[in-house]
Design a protein around this motif. Structure first.
Motif, PDB file in Angstrom:
ATOM      1  N   GLN A   6      59.239  60.615  50.515  1.00 39.56           N
ATOM      2  CA  GLN A   6      58.430  60.934  49.260  1.00 39.56           C
ATOM      3  C   GLN A   6      58.137  62.477  49.058  1.00 39.56           C
ATOM      4  O   GLN A   6      57.963  62.564  47.747  1.00 39.56           O
ATOM      5  CB  GLN A   6      56.956  60.264  49.344  1.00 39.56           C
ATOM      6  N   MET A  17      61.141  63.786  47.090  1.00 39.19           N
ATOM      7  CA  MET A  17      61.463  62.943  45.706  1.00 39.19           C
ATOM      8  C   MET A  17      60.356  63.710  44.851  1.00 39.19           C
ATOM      9  O   MET A  17      59.167  63.365  44.623  1.00 39.19           O
ATOM     10  CB  MET A  17      61.242  61.538  45.964  1.00 39.19           C
ATOM     11  N   SER A  18      61.039  64.368  44.097  1.00 36.88           N
ATOM     12  CA  SER A  18      60.080  65.215  43.045  1.00 36.88           C
ATOM     13  C   SER A  18      59.822  64.647  42.004  1.00 36.88           C
ATOM     14  O   SER A  18      58.898  64.918  41.207  1.00 36.88           O
ATOM     15  CB  SER A  18      60.895  66.646  42.769  1.00 36.88           C
ATOM     16  N   GLU A  19      60.659  63.546  41.352  1.00 40.13           N
ATOM     17  CA  GLU A  19      60.374  63.050  40.174  1.00 40.13           C
ATOM     18  C   GLU A  19      61.321  61.512  40.196  1.00 40.13           C
ATOM     19  O   GLU A  19      62.003  61.278  40.886  1.00 40.13           O
ATOM     20  CB  GLU A  19      60.795  63.830  38.953  1.00 40.13           C
ATOM     21  N   PHE A  20      60.663  60.777  39.358  1.00 41.12           N
ATOM     22  CA  PHE A  20      61.368  59.571  38.994  1.00 41.12           C
ATOM     23  C   PHE A  20      61.926  59.598  37.405  1.00 41.12           C
ATOM     24  O   PHE A  20      61.501  60.258  36.652  1.00 41.12           O
ATOM     25  CB  PHE A  20      60.371  58.349  39.089  1.00 41.12           C
ATOM     26  N   TYR A  72      56.471  63.100  40.643  1.00 39.79           N
ATOM     27  CA  TYR A  72      56.355  62.089  41.745  1.00 39.79           C
ATOM     28  C   TYR A  72      54.606  61.695  41.687  1.00 39.79           C
ATOM     29  O   TYR A  72      54.268  60.474  41.705  1.00 39.79           O
ATOM     30  CB  TYR A  72      56.617  62.549  43.155  1.00 39.79           C
ATOM     31  N   CYS A  79      53.567  59.922  38.579  1.00 35.87           N
ATOM     32  CA  CYS A  79      54.083  58.369  38.692  1.00 35.87           C
ATOM     33  C   CYS A  79      52.888  57.744  39.710  1.00 35.87           C
ATOM     34  O   CYS A  79      52.598  56.505  39.361  1.00 35.87           O
ATOM     35  CB  CYS A  79      55.304  58.323  39.333  1.00 35.87           C
ATOM     36  N   SER A 105      52.139  55.214  49.317  1.00 31.13           N
ATOM     37  CA  SER A 105      52.453  56.887  49.718  1.00 31.13           C
ATOM     38  C   SER A 105      52.931  57.114  51.065  1.00 31.13           C
ATOM     39  O   SER A 105      53.680  58.030  51.472  1.00 31.13           O
ATOM     40  CB  SER A 105      51.282  57.626  49.602  1.00 31.13           C
ATOM     41  N   ASN A 159      66.390  56.911  41.846  1.00 34.23           N
ATOM     42  CA  ASN A 159      64.985  57.341  41.511  1.00 34.23           C
ATOM     43  C   ASN A 159      64.749  56.656  40.021  1.00 34.23           C
ATOM     44  O   ASN A 159      63.912  57.154  39.400  1.00 34.23           O
ATOM     45  CB  ASN A 159      64.398  58.679  41.432  1.00 34.23           C
ATOM     46  N   CYS A 213      55.253  53.353  35.891  1.00 33.42           N
ATOM     47  CA  CYS A 213      55.462  53.273  37.099  1.00 33.42           C
ATOM     48  C   CYS A 213      54.735  52.119  37.825  1.00 33.42           C
ATOM     49  O   CYS A 213      53.778  52.054  38.106  1.00 33.42           O
ATOM     50  CB  CYS A 213      54.771  54.596  37.669  1.00 33.42           C
ATOM     51  N   LEU A 270      58.624  50.314  41.965  1.00 32.67           N
ATOM     52  CA  LEU A 270      58.542  51.357  43.034  1.00 32.67           C
ATOM     53  C   LEU A 270      59.150  50.769  44.486  1.00 32.67           C
ATOM     54  O   LEU A 270      59.904  51.367  45.305  1.00 32.67           O
ATOM     55  CB  LEU A 270      57.266  52.034  43.200  1.00 32.67           C
ATOM     56  N   THR A 317      62.056  51.906  47.542  1.00 30.30           N
ATOM     57  CA  THR A 317      62.047  52.440  48.729  1.00 30.30           C
ATOM     58  C   THR A 317      62.978  51.936  49.844  1.00 30.30           C
ATOM     59  O   THR A 317      63.435  51.050  49.773  1.00 30.30           O
ATOM     60  CB  THR A 317      60.643  52.127  49.447  1.00 30.30           C
TER      61      THR A 317
END
Length: 313
Positions: free
Chosen positions: A6, A9-12, A94, A97, A164, A172, A179, A184, A188
């Motif tokens: 996570q 993972m900067s963005e969705f 992230y 979201c 988290s 993504n 979100c 989500l 994962t």
């Protein structure tokens, strides 16, 4: 798939509503109008309750918190959806979201508890009228609302912390306009058995208890009225409970029709429809239900309107 945790993972990407590009403008105007109606309608309820001393009762104290919750509930998801539709920028950071998911869970749970508290208030008013003033005192009302906020925050925080700790895969893309927790979890790469267990047990309890309180309250109300049935008693009960009961049917009935009745649509489309009903339609209709079906609210609105005319002159 390549694994990413996570932290990397900067963005969705929110894929949004299944709308054709040529229809984006129409739906943008529609949802913008509905959102503004939701905000203005619920803020008007808050203003009326604040200004009119006749509305300083437990029922309207709980209604003011429900109105605030509805405004916040819609504001968590709808503005971002409108921005995405207008700019065609589907990205969401992230942290943003996770924050959106937290507040969505918080206000969903808070609405459930507030509807249950309002049902208990109606039960006391009709079934225990002699003890109503003694029991539904200010301290208990504040405690019920504070408890609703506390358990809603705990509910949202628990699911947020459990999410988290998970690692996300390279994909993504979220097939939703916000979100959503279940969406989500599907992205994962980690084991989600604990998350699913908590959703089943804790989420089920937090959904079952308020609904049981609502059903139990109205069963007792119905039994009390039917002991000595009369048109006057029935009309009085409907005037007292009608608005709240209608909101309960709207809130829970929408979910029942979408999730429990067979449909030709796939599950993703059904989830999106349910979320639109929750986040856009129901909060928008609540002010109309309480203002059009409630005599006290209409009187307060009339008084405020006459005061505005006098001041304008």
């Amino acid at each position: 798939m390549r694994r990413e945790n996570q932290s990397s993972m900067s963005e969705f990407l929110l894929l949004g509503l299944p709308i054709q590009p040529e229809q984006q403008g129409v739906f943008f105007a529609l949802f913008l109008g509905m959102y503004l109606t939701t905000v203005l309608g619920n803020l008007l309820i808050l203003l009326l309750i604040r200004l009119d001393p006749h509305l300083h009762t437990p029922m309207y104290f709980f209604l003011s918190h429900l109105a605030f919750s509805d405004v916040s509930f819609s504001s968590v998801t709808v503005p971002k959806m409108l921005v995405n539709m207008k700019t065609q920028d589907q990205s969401i950071p992230y942290a943003g979201c996770i924050a959106q998911m937290y507040f969505f869970l918080l206000f969903v749970c808070l609405d459930n508890f507030l509807l249950a508290v309002m049902a208990y208030d109606r039960y006391m008013a009709i079934c225990q009228p002699l003890y109503y003033i003694t029991i539904m005192r200010e301290g208990l009302c504040v405690l019920l609302v504070a408890g609703s906020w506390f358990f809603s925050c705990v509910h949202a925080l628990l699911h947020t912390l459990l999410l988290s700790r998970l690692s996300f895969c390279a994909d993504n893309n979220i097939p939703h306009f916000f979100c959503d927790l279940t969406a989500l979890l599907k992205l994962t790469c980690s084991d989600t058995s604990l998350n699913e267990l908590v959703i089943f047990i804790e989420g089920g309890v937090f959904a079952f208890l308020p609904l049981s309180a609502i059903l139990g309250s109205y069963i007792h109300i119905g039994a009390t009225i039917l002991r000595v049935p009369s048109i006057k008693r029935i009309c009085k009960a409907l005037s007292t409970c009608g608005s709240h009961l209608f909101v309960v049917f709207l809130y829970y009935g929408t979910l029942a029709m979408i999730y429990f009745f067979p449909s030709a649509n796939n599950s993703k489309v059904k989830d999106i429809i349910a979320s639109v009903m929750y986040t856009v339609v129901t909060p928008m209709l609540n002010p109309f239900i309480y203002s059009l079906r409630n005599r006290d609210m209409k009187l307060a609105l009339g008084i405020l309107y006459r005061k505005e005319i006098i001041f304008a002159k």
